[in-house]
Design a protein around this motif. Sequence first.
Motif, PDB file in Angstrom:
ATOM      1  N   GLU A  81       0.826  -1.214   0.000  1.00  0.00           N
ATOM      2  CA  GLU A  81       0.000   0.000   0.000  1.00  0.00           C
ATOM      3  C   GLU A  81       0.854   1.256   0.000  1.00  0.00           C
ATOM      4  O   GLU A  81       0.475   2.267  -0.589  1.00  0.00           O
ATOM      5  N   TYR A  82       2.019   1.194   0.644  1.00  0.00           N
ATOM      6  CA  TYR A  82       2.831   2.394   0.813  1.00  0.00           C
ATOM      7  C   TYR A  82       4.252   2.213   0.292  1.00  0.00           C
ATOM      8  O   TYR A  82       4.809   1.110   0.307  1.00  0.00           O
ATOM      9  N   VAL A  83       4.820   3.317  -0.165  1.00  0.00           N
ATOM     10  CA  VAL A  83       6.261   3.458  -0.363  1.00  0.00           C
ATOM     11  C   VAL A  83       6.727   4.489   0.648  1.00  0.00           C
ATOM     12  O   VAL A  83       6.121   5.563   0.776  1.00  0.00           O
ATOM     13  N   VAL A  84       7.794   4.165   1.378  1.00  0.00           N
ATOM     14  CA  VAL A  84       8.264   5.022   2.472  1.00  0.00           C
ATOM     15  C   VAL A  84       9.711   5.408   2.245  1.00  0.00           C
ATOM     16  O   VAL A  84      10.532   4.573   1.846  1.00  0.00           O
ATOM     17  N   PHE A  85      10.020   6.672   2.471  1.00  0.00           N
ATOM     18  CA  PHE A  85      11.398   7.163   2.533  1.00  0.00           C
ATOM     19  C   PHE A  85      11.714   7.461   3.987  1.00  0.00           C
ATOM     20  O   PHE A  85      10.968   8.193   4.644  1.00  0.00           O
ATOM     21  N   LYS A  86      12.826   6.935   4.479  1.00  0.00           N
ATOM     22  CA  LYS A  86      13.238   7.300   5.836  1.00  0.00           C
ATOM     23  C   LYS A  86      14.756   7.277   5.944  1.00  0.00           C
ATOM     24  O   LYS A  86      15.433   6.569   5.183  1.00  0.00           O
ATOM     25  N   PRO A  87      15.323   8.056   6.868  1.00  0.00           N
ATOM     26  CA  PRO A  87      16.771   8.010   7.067  1.00  0.00           C
ATOM     27  C   PRO A  87      17.203   6.589   7.445  1.00  0.00           C
ATOM     28  O   PRO A  87      16.481   5.896   8.178  1.00  0.00           O
ATOM     29  N   LEU A  88      18.349   6.173   6.955  1.00  0.00           N
ATOM     30  CA  LEU A  88      18.807   4.819   7.228  1.00  0.00           C
ATOM     31  C   LEU A  88      18.847   4.528   8.717  1.00  0.00           C
ATOM     32  O   LEU A  88      18.505   3.433   9.158  1.00  0.00           O
ATOM     33  N   GLY A  89      19.241   5.517   9.510  1.00  0.00           N
ATOM     34  CA  GLY A  89      19.326   5.314  10.957  1.00  0.00           C
ATOM     35  C   GLY A  89      17.992   5.057  11.627  1.00  0.00           C
ATOM     36  O   GLY A  89      17.946   4.601  12.769  1.00  0.00           O
ATOM     37  N   GLU A  90      16.889   5.345  10.924  1.00  0.00           N
ATOM     38  CA  GLU A  90      15.555   5.131  11.481  1.00  0.00           C
ATOM     39  C   GLU A  90      14.958   3.788  11.089  1.00  0.00           C
ATOM     40  O   GLU A  90      13.844   3.460  11.499  1.00  0.00           O
ATOM     41  N   VAL A  91      15.671   3.019  10.277  1.00  0.00           N
ATOM     42  CA  VAL A  91      15.160   1.707   9.872  1.00  0.00           C
ATOM     43  C   VAL A  91      15.164   0.776  11.081  1.00  0.00           C
ATOM     44  O   VAL A  91      16.177   0.626  11.764  1.00  0.00           O
ATOM     45  N   LYS A  92      14.024   0.153  11.325  1.00  0.00           N
ATOM     46  CA  LYS A  92      13.858  -0.682  12.512  1.00  0.00           C
ATOM     47  C   LYS A  92      14.243  -2.135  12.247  1.00  0.00           C
ATOM     48  O   LYS A  92      14.281  -2.581  11.095  1.00  0.00           O
ATOM     49  N   GLU A  93      14.486  -2.851  13.335  1.00  0.00           N
ATOM     50  CA  GLU A  93      14.752  -4.275  13.221  1.00  0.00           C
ATOM     51  C   GLU A  93      13.555  -4.953  12.567  1.00  0.00           C
ATOM     52  O   GLU A  93      12.399  -4.693  12.910  1.00  0.00           O
TER      53      GLU A  93
END
Length: 259
Positions: free
Chosen positions: A136-148
């Motif tokens: 449903e979504y495409v997300v952009f986020k800073p690499l440091g915010e990528v969760k386990e």
Amino acid sequence: MESKIAKATQMKYSPVAVLLTNEKPDPALQFKEGRWGCVAAMLSAASKGKTAVFDRKTFGCLGGGTGLGFGNQYVNFPGGIEYFLSTGNPEFCNSEIGKNVVRNMPALQHGEGYFKNPQIAKKMLYSLPMVDVPTEYVVFKPLGEVKEGETPKVLVFLANPDQLSALVVLANYARETNYNVVAPFGAGCHSVCILPYKEDESDNPRAVIGLTDISARKCVDKDILSFSVPYKMFLEMESNVEGSFLEKHEWLRILERNR
């Protein structure tokens, strides 16, 4: 997550993770439904610490919807996208429908001149690797915010010429051929999403240099280009930082002049 590459090249901006997901992040920047916006501006915001989310109703523009991977949105472009990108469509603009469209899109009258004629533009556009992502979504986020538990589809570096040079060298560092980086023509969003999505299907994916889109340049610093890699290529490059030129004299001299 952290990046050895970003640290070794002293990136000003965070690498941006592109994720395909059915979970909407909160908080996140998002275009309003039916309102124009440039995906490159959201990419820039993500590199500075924000999270941005897109769906099939909030992709900013038809090119953005196509570039993010929400199918071929160009078929919905009034007056023909091939005319907008080339010589314009004055005949359509003089019609009753066209007169309303051209008020908000004056470039449609004479075209943006990115292609010599509509025929060339149409062939290029329809050679793009159109895809309708399964989420449903495409997300952009800073690499440091990528969760386990989250796995990016693509990693995007925003790099100056020196850093871009390092990324090109590193992309070829452990490969037996030297054709591992491409710089195809396309919209800014093409170069950070659908083109590297396509590369992800290869056993030996290539990196994609982008943000050469003239219309998107205003959304980033004048000395910045993008360098996008499928996640598996990112891991390959990360594993090659130690012992490479990034720890040796010539590169360290380059770093000094950027301080």
